[in-house]
Write a protein that holds these residues in place. Sequence first.
Motif, short mmCIF file in Angstrom:
data_model
loop_
_atom_site.label_atom_id
_atom_site.label_comp_id
_atom_site.label_asym_id
_atom_site.label_seq_id
_atom_site.Cartn_x
_atom_site.Cartn_y
_atom_site.Cartn_z
N ALA A 25 3.34 16.33 26.70
CA ALA A 25 3.67 15.10 27.41
C ALA A 25 4.45 15.43 28.68
O ALA A 25 4.24 14.82 29.74
CB ALA A 25 4.47 14.16 26.51
N MET A 26 5.32 16.43 28.60
CA MET A 26 6.13 16.83 29.74
C MET A 26 5.28 17.42 30.86
O MET A 26 5.46 17.09 32.03
CB MET A 26 7.19 17.83 29.28
CG MET A 26 8.15 18.30 30.37
SD MET A 26 7.52 19.71 31.29
CE MET A 26 7.39 20.94 30.00
N ILE A 27 4.31 18.31 30.52
CA ILE A 27 3.51 18.91 31.59
C ILE A 27 2.53 17.89 32.18
O ILE A 27 2.14 17.98 33.34
CB ILE A 27 2.78 20.19 31.14
CG1 ILE A 27 1.78 19.92 30.02
CG2 ILE A 27 3.78 21.26 30.75
CD1 ILE A 27 0.94 21.15 29.66
N GLY A 28 2.13 16.88 31.38
CA GLY A 28 1.33 15.79 31.94
C GLY A 28 2.14 15.01 32.96
O GLY A 28 1.65 14.67 34.04
N LEU A 29 3.40 14.75 32.62
CA LEU A 29 4.31 14.09 33.55
C LEU A 29 4.50 14.94 34.80
O LEU A 29 4.43 14.44 35.94
CB LEU A 29 5.66 13.86 32.86
CG LEU A 29 6.82 13.35 33.72
CD1 LEU A 29 6.55 11.94 34.21
CD2 LEU A 29 8.12 13.40 32.91
N PHE A 118 4.02 25.79 33.66
CA PHE A 118 3.01 24.82 33.25
C PHE A 118 1.80 25.54 32.65
O PHE A 118 1.31 25.19 31.57
CB PHE A 118 2.59 24.00 34.47
CG PHE A 118 1.43 23.07 34.26
CD1 PHE A 118 1.64 21.71 34.05
CD2 PHE A 118 0.12 23.53 34.31
CE1 PHE A 118 0.57 20.84 33.88
CE2 PHE A 118 -0.95 22.67 34.13
CZ PHE A 118 -0.73 21.32 33.91
N GLY A 119 1.30 26.56 33.36
CA GLY A 119 0.14 27.29 32.88
C GLY A 119 0.41 28.03 31.59
O GLY A 119 -0.47 28.08 30.70
N GLY A 120 1.61 28.61 31.46
CA GLY A 120 1.95 29.28 30.22
C GLY A 120 1.92 28.34 29.04
O GLY A 120 1.43 28.69 27.95
N LEU A 121 2.41 27.12 29.23
CA LEU A 121 2.39 26.13 28.15
C LEU A 121 0.99 25.62 27.89
O LEU A 121 0.56 25.48 26.74
CB LEU A 121 3.32 24.96 28.51
CG LEU A 121 4.81 25.28 28.52
CD1 LEU A 121 5.58 24.15 29.17
CD2 LEU A 121 5.31 25.53 27.10
N CYS A 147 -1.26 13.08 24.29
CA CYS A 147 0.14 13.05 24.74
C CYS A 147 0.26 13.55 26.17
O CYS A 147 1.10 13.05 26.94
CB CYS A 147 1.00 13.88 23.80
SG CYS A 147 1.16 13.16 22.16
N PHE A 148 -0.56 14.52 26.55
CA PHE A 148 -0.61 14.95 27.96
C PHE A 148 -0.98 13.75 28.84
O PHE A 148 -0.36 13.53 29.89
CB PHE A 148 -1.64 16.06 28.12
CG PHE A 148 -1.79 16.57 29.53
CD1 PHE A 148 -1.10 17.70 29.94
CD2 PHE A 148 -2.62 15.93 30.44
CE1 PHE A 148 -1.23 18.18 31.25
CE2 PHE A 148 -2.75 16.39 31.74
CZ PHE A 148 -2.05 17.52 32.15
N GLY A 149 -1.96 12.98 28.42
CA GLY A 149 -2.37 11.81 29.20
C GLY A 149 -1.28 10.77 29.30
O GLY A 149 -1.12 10.13 30.34
N VAL A 150 -0.50 10.59 28.23
CA VAL A 150 0.61 9.64 28.28
C VAL A 150 1.61 10.06 29.35
O VAL A 150 2.10 9.24 30.14
CB VAL A 150 1.30 9.55 26.90
CG1 VAL A 150 2.61 8.77 27.00
CG2 VAL A 150 0.38 8.89 25.89
N ALA A 152 0.92 11.86 31.98
CA ALA A 152 0.29 11.69 33.30
C ALA A 152 0.33 10.24 33.75
O ALA A 152 0.49 9.95 34.95
CB ALA A 152 -1.15 12.19 33.25
N VAL A 153 0.19 9.30 32.83
CA VAL A 153 0.28 7.89 33.17
C VAL A 153 1.71 7.52 33.53
O VAL A 153 1.97 6.72 34.43
CB VAL A 153 -0.24 7.02 32.01
CG1 VAL A 153 0.05 5.55 32.26
CG2 VAL A 153 -1.73 7.23 31.80
N ALA A 154 2.68 8.13 32.84
CA ALA A 154 4.09 7.80 33.06
C ALA A 154 4.63 8.35 34.37
O ALA A 154 5.57 7.79 34.94
CB ALA A 154 4.94 8.32 31.90
#
Length: 404
Positions: A25-29, A118-121, A147-150, A152-154
């Motif tokens: 979720a964090m890397i999507g953000l 980011f890439g490592g995660l 959760c990545f998408g959540v 990215a939306v946030a």
Amino acid sequence: MSVGVRPAPPRLRPLAVYGAVTAFAMIGLQQALYGPAIPQLRAEHGITAAGAAAALSVHFAGAILGVLAMPLARRFGVPDGRFMSWSLVGVAVGCLAFPLAPGWPLALLAAFVAGVGFGGLDGGVNQIFTEVYAEGGHGMLNLLHGCFGVGAVAGPIAIGLLPGYGWSFVGCALLALLAVPALRTASGARSAPTTAAGTPPAPLAARRRLGSLGGMVSLGFLLFFMLHVGLETGAAGWETTHLIATGLSESTAATATSGFWLAFTASRFAVVPLCRHYSARAIVIACTGLTVLAATATLLDGLAPIAYALLGVAVGPLFPTGLAWLAQHRPALTPTVVALSMVGGIALPPAIGLAVNGFGPAAIAWAMIILAVAGLGTVIGLARVRRTGLPVAAPAVEADAPQI
């Protein structure tokens, strides 16, 4: 010749699963913050729009390096949890330094550092999940990527609500640090293929045939992921331009693009219960077929906004479910696939831009159709190779983490 896998003990604890979900979720953000921050970056650093957009390019350049660092770290005996912790710290350092940088070159360096983390995660968590949930675990992968998408939306919402883009990056850094203790417990299942005892080796001709089929499968998966991510980023990047050309206002077209991402994210969660009943292969084939239908519908001006939302529904489950399908055949290929998918996301949208320059906005719909049809053809080819008798990797572990 029968091929098995030495089972490793269960290693992915529930705490590690929760850490992975938080990290994704964090890397999507994190990824979603750069674009909305461009106006403030231009005003603060006195740069052009193209110069501000370089932050995202530098971010992805670092991300590719971070993805490829995972297998290298394993070769040197670095525990997975330690590598994940370093990646989280890299994200935190880069996100804190980015808004505090006194000049644009230093800000780009901070974006690069955050991108490496980011890439490592991205590569590391995907690798671990595909190993632990290799058999029937595509529900967990869709949950993870949902959760990545959540996040990215946030991201754009956070930029709009907080006083200054810097606070959004600080929040991202805090999330990264909070996930360190949980994700430090994560570890994949690094199992080595073994030949079953008492089984005579296969004839040379059979081994060569299996090697040839294995190479075809590897190339097929690499092509599929590049095409899929190109379709995803191409649709998201050019939908607004296409819809404006059909007669919609800028605000309406932008809202429809947000609808693409919402549909994209919702479909990842919606497919989780279906994973109990359908294989990863079946879901990938169905969703890829749906991309062709949705992309074709974008040719109709009146249906284009709905068609793009349907395209988001179809594209959403492809990456995580495709990784689960890949894990059944070539689990060691995961870091390469994740890295090359980023290359597809960088290269294909500008190629669509060249087509728009030459043929106008109508070229966007045709580009979506070409990418969707090519993706479907690749998936059908992979399914046909599978029916010829290529062995499937045995599940490596029975994990004690939550199952979907």
